[in-house]
Motif scaffolding. Structure first.
Motif, PDB file in Angstrom:
ATOM      1  N   ASN A  54      65.301  15.467  14.279  1.00 59.21           N
ATOM      2  CA  ASN A  54      66.438  16.367  14.462  1.00 59.21           C
ATOM      3  C   ASN A  54      65.982  17.644  15.186  1.00 59.21           C
ATOM      4  N   GLN A  55      66.938  18.367  15.703  1.00 62.15           N
ATOM      5  CA  GLN A  55      66.653  19.538  16.536  1.00 62.15           C
ATOM      6  C   GLN A  55      65.863  20.607  15.789  1.00 62.15           C
ATOM      7  N   SER A  56      66.112  20.792  14.507  1.00 65.17           N
ATOM      8  CA  SER A  56      65.391  21.831  13.757  1.00 65.17           C
ATOM      9  C   SER A  56      63.894  21.512  13.694  1.00 65.17           C
ATOM     10  N   VAL A  57      63.536  20.241  13.573  1.00 64.15           N
ATOM     11  CA  VAL A  57      62.127  19.841  13.586  1.00 64.15           C
ATOM     12  C   VAL A  57      61.530  20.110  14.966  1.00 64.15           C
ATOM     13  N   ASP A  59      62.443  22.260  17.146  1.00 61.54           N
ATOM     14  CA  ASP A  59      62.334  23.707  17.352  1.00 61.54           C
ATOM     15  C   ASP A  59      61.094  24.288  16.671  1.00 61.54           C
ATOM     16  N   LYS A  60      60.707  23.719  15.517  1.00 66.05           N
ATOM     17  CA  LYS A  60      59.550  24.218  14.770  1.00 66.05           C
ATOM     18  C   LYS A  60      58.214  23.776  15.369  1.00 66.05           C
ATOM     19  N   THR A 124      53.058  23.331  15.373  1.00 65.38           N
ATOM     20  CA  THR A 124      53.605  24.688  15.360  1.00 65.38           C
ATOM     21  C   THR A 124      52.838  25.590  16.319  1.00 65.38           C
TER      22      THR A 124
END
Length: 167
Positions: A54-57, A59-60, A124
């Motif tokens: 998903n996008q949140s992953v 982004d991180k 990260t």
């Protein structure tokens, strides 16, 4: 590049595919691909989960980390000899074990063939990845690897792999 999908399987059976990309439901299994293509006339085997997280992953984890292990596969059609392959498996298993408890990286894909093994992850940042790597491999003998980092906020490298194997 002519790519042929060899096998589709549930990677969690083998312990692959567990990462930040997976939901908190430990029963969930991610669909994965083991595929083959030819490079300079030699087979290359790829292993990856067949979907974007998903996008949140994404982004991180904006940094692509490529662990490269060059070897002499001239006696084995570009593939590593058994002794070298066993060490490669030890390296990969140590990283997979670390991935289960780490929030600093996730597996993108692995490739083996044409005298090169690559383990490719999104992370990260460089420092956190190197710290995790040193911790995971602290008790291991030295590996003949190189690590290269790239900015890939859009996950373009992994999207290309997915595109290549969808065709």
């Amino acid at each position: 590049m002519n790519k042929i999908i060899v096998l589709t399987l549930m990677l969690s059976i083998f312990g692959f595919g567990k990462s930040m990309a997976q939901s908190n439901n430990s029963e969930e299994e991610l669909k994965g691909i083991i595929g083959e293509y030819y490079e300079d006339g030699l087979p290359v085997i790829m292993k990856f989960v067949n979907e974007l997280p998903n996008q949140s992953v994404m982004d991180k984890l904006p940094i692509l980390a490529v662990i490269s292990w060059k070897y002499d596969g001239s006696q084995n059609n570009g593939m590593p000899l058994k002794k070298i392959n066993k060490r490669m498996i030890l390296l990969e298993e140590a990283l997979e074990d670390s991935m289960e408890s780490s929030k600093v990286f996730t597996h993108a894909y692995s490739r083996t063939g044409n005298n090169l093994k690559e383990l490719v992850y999104y992370t990260t940042d460089q420092e956190a990845f190197i710290t995790m790597l040193n911790r995971a491999l602290g008790s291991h003998d030295e590996y003949p690897i190189e690590i290269t980092f790239y900015k890939d906020k859009e996950w373009a490298e992994f999207k290309n792999v997915l595109k290549d194997f969808s065709e």
